[in-house]
Every structure is written in structure tokens, then in C-alpha cells.
Write an enzyme that holds these catalytic residues in place. Structure first.
Site, mmCIF file in Angstrom:
data_model
loop_
_atom_site.group_PDB
_atom_site.id
_atom_site.type_symbol
_atom_site.label_atom_id
_atom_site.label_comp_id
_atom_site.label_asym_id
_atom_site.label_seq_id
_atom_site.Cartn_x
_atom_site.Cartn_y
_atom_site.Cartn_z
ATOM 1 N N HIS A 67 9.684 2.172 -27.652
ATOM 2 C CA HIS A 67 10.273 1.180 -26.648
ATOM 3 C C HIS A 67 9.194 0.324 -26.067
ATOM 4 O O HIS A 67 8.295 0.766 -25.735
ATOM 5 C CB HIS A 67 11.068 2.100 -25.728
ATOM 6 C CG HIS A 67 11.660 1.199 -24.525
ATOM 7 N ND1 HIS A 67 11.353 1.427 -23.358
ATOM 8 C CD2 HIS A 67 12.615 0.269 -24.644
ATOM 9 C CE1 HIS A 67 12.156 0.485 -22.471
ATOM 10 N NE2 HIS A 67 12.994 -0.070 -23.270
ATOM 11 N N HIS A 73 9.014 -7.916 -21.396
ATOM 12 C CA HIS A 73 9.989 -7.339 -20.380
ATOM 13 C C HIS A 73 10.355 -7.655 -19.075
ATOM 14 O O HIS A 73 10.933 -8.414 -18.728
ATOM 15 C CB HIS A 73 9.927 -5.874 -20.649
ATOM 16 C CG HIS A 73 11.228 -5.333 -20.244
ATOM 17 N ND1 HIS A 73 11.593 -5.210 -18.983
ATOM 18 C CD2 HIS A 73 12.259 -4.576 -20.890
ATOM 19 C CE1 HIS A 73 12.724 -4.437 -18.752
ATOM 20 N NE2 HIS A 73 13.078 -4.058 -19.855
#
Length: 275
Positions: A5, A41
Site C-alpha cells: 500500500h 498520497h
């Protein structure tokens, strides 16, 4: 598939593959002109992770190409699947088409090397908003217009907003994606919060039914041993995690060793697995 991730700097590709990942997820942000700009992100992100790692998209795609090109000194044969978590929140339903077209051109240039011996990984376009289905349409158009429609064999599709499965199917169909045409269905939430497996089980039932639209189901983002076991018991195809080694350990437990194995490049991620 063990899906590492938030892999947003090139050095993290090795870091996650070394821990056991055979797949990675990378966040893609867009500028005001709908051009993919950074692998980034930002905050908030998962607990116990640093949210600010980034590269320019071109730099990341160059590193990813090397990691997935046989013969390159940076090649990692285990890495067979890449999920691009497309942060389309700043796009509108009208600019999503343009964003998809530009991203298709960028992947063709930087990842597939213009269609000449580029990276070999399978790629999932993961879109958070059903209204942005035109991103897929634009992406497909870009490859067709460039004379590289054959590369669509390497592309799969996911809507990641935990929407109603029927609405998700409709959005895919609007994008020109037929039922079970390279469709992964995600379900999940940040690792800071627990989430039940009800929708995962619905997605698995859809996958295993005679008239579903889903090829594969993955669950995100977990690293607690009990959560991993629960997800495997629900028969998911992939688990997205910050700690790939935990998934490896669970797969080696007696209950799972005979039922699951790590996917390799020879396992087609667009084919529904039948027990």
C-alpha cells in the site's frame, strides 16, 4: 496477491517486494490541466505511515518500468500487478475523460516505452468516484489512437469508493467495460478504522455467481493477523497492506497453506479463479 500500500517513491518498490509483496499500489495526483503530476498520497493517510513521500509521475513510471522489465538491473520478477489509485477528486466528470486520455499517453510513453519492450506488469486503474467513469473511456481511446490497443490486455478496472455493487456495474458498463472484463472490486477503509466484511462477501458472491460482473475481489488496508485471516476466510483474491510480511506469515499457517498461494506472473489477474 499481496498488494503493498502507498508505494509512492521508487525506492519503496524494492522495500515492499522484499517484504513479500507481488503487487503494489501507487497514488496518482493530477494538476489543473488533468495531467498526472505526482505519485503522492498526502494527509490524512494510514496510521503508522508517513503520508508525504512522493515522486514526479514520470520519475516513478521510469522506476516502475525498470522494476518490471526482464533483463534490467532493477528487475523484480515477483512484481506482476500494479494498482494506480487515481486521485481524481480534483477532476470533474467532464475533465475525467481528458485525464484518462493524458494518463494513457503518459503510460505509453514512460512505462511501455512507446510500445517497445516496456514494463510487463498488469495494471489496475482504480477510480474513487463512479461519476469519473469517462477516465476509463479516455484512457482506452489514447491507446487505440496511438495504435497500441493490444496493451489494453494488460489493463484492469476498479471503483474504490465502496459504492453499491449494482451502481458500480452500471458505471463500468457506461465506460464500455463489459461484465467480467478485467474487473477487480475493492472494498475497505484506512487501517485506523475497523470495517466489517459484509460488502466483501457480497462482492465474492457476485464474483462466484453465473451472472456477476467481478473477476477478482481485494480488501484494504489491513495488517492485523486476525483481520488477514478473516479476509482469507471470506475468499478474497488480494489483500492490500502496509505490512506484506504479515500476509506472508498467515499464508504459511496450516489453515491457509493448502488453500492459497502467492500469485505469479503466469496467473492471469483477469481470470476468475475457480476452486
Amino acid at each position: 496477491w499481496i498488494m503493498g500500500h502507498m508505494v509512492n517513491e521508487v525506492y519503496q518498490i524494492d522495500e515492499f517486494v522484499d517484504l513479500g509483496a507481488n503487487s503494489i499500489e501507487t497514488d496518482i495526483t493530477f494538476d489543473d490541466d488533468a495531467m498526472a503530476e505526482y505519485s503522492y498520497h498526502g494527509v490524512p493517510c494510514d496510521c503508522k505511515r508517513w503520508c508525504h513521500k512522493w515522486e514526479y509521475v514520470n520519475t516513478f513510471l521510469d522506476g516502475l518500468r525498470r522494476a518490471t522489465t526482464p533483463g534490467d538491473s532493477k528487475y523484480r520478477k515477483e512484481l506482476s500487478l500494479v494498482v494506480f489509485d487515481l486521485k481524481t477528486g480534483d477532476l470533474s466528470s467532464s475533465t475525467a475523460y481528458k485525464g484518462g486520455k493524458l494518463f494513457g499517453q503518459k503510460l505509453l510513453d514512460r512505462y511501455w516505452n512507446g510500445g517497445n519492450n516496456g514494463g510487463r506488469a498488469y495494471i489496475i486503474l482504480s477510480i474513487p468516484d463512479l461519476d469519473h467513469y469517462a477516465f476509463i473511456t479516455g484512457f482506452k481511446e489514447a491507446l487505440k489512437n496511438a495504435g497500441h490497443e493490444e496493451l489494453l490486455a494488460k489493463i484492469g478496472y476498479d471503483f474504490s469508493g465502496n459504492d453499491d455493487l449494482g451502481s458500480t456495474r452500471t458505471a463500468l458498463n457506461k465506460a464500455g467495460i463489459k461484465d467480467r472484463e478485467h474487473v477487480w472490486q475493492s472494498d475497505g477503509i484506512t487501517n485506523c478504522i475497523g470495517r466489517g466484511l459484509g460488502r466483501v462477501r457480497d462482492a465474492v458472491r457476485n464474483r462466484d455467481s453465473s451472472n456477476g460482473y467481478i473477476n477478482k475481489v481485494y480488501y484494504w488496508t489491513i495488517e492485523k493477523y486476525v483481520s488477514v485471516r478473516d479476509a482469507l476466510d471470506a475468499e478474497v483474491d488480494g489483500i492490500m497492506t502496509n505490512e506484506p510480511d504479515v500476509i506472508v506469515n498467515v499464508l504459511n499457517e496450516g489453515n491457509y497453506r493448502g488453500r492459497f498461494r502467492l500469485a505469479t506472473y503466469d496467473d492471469n489477474p483477469w481470470e476468475t479463479f475457480k476452486r
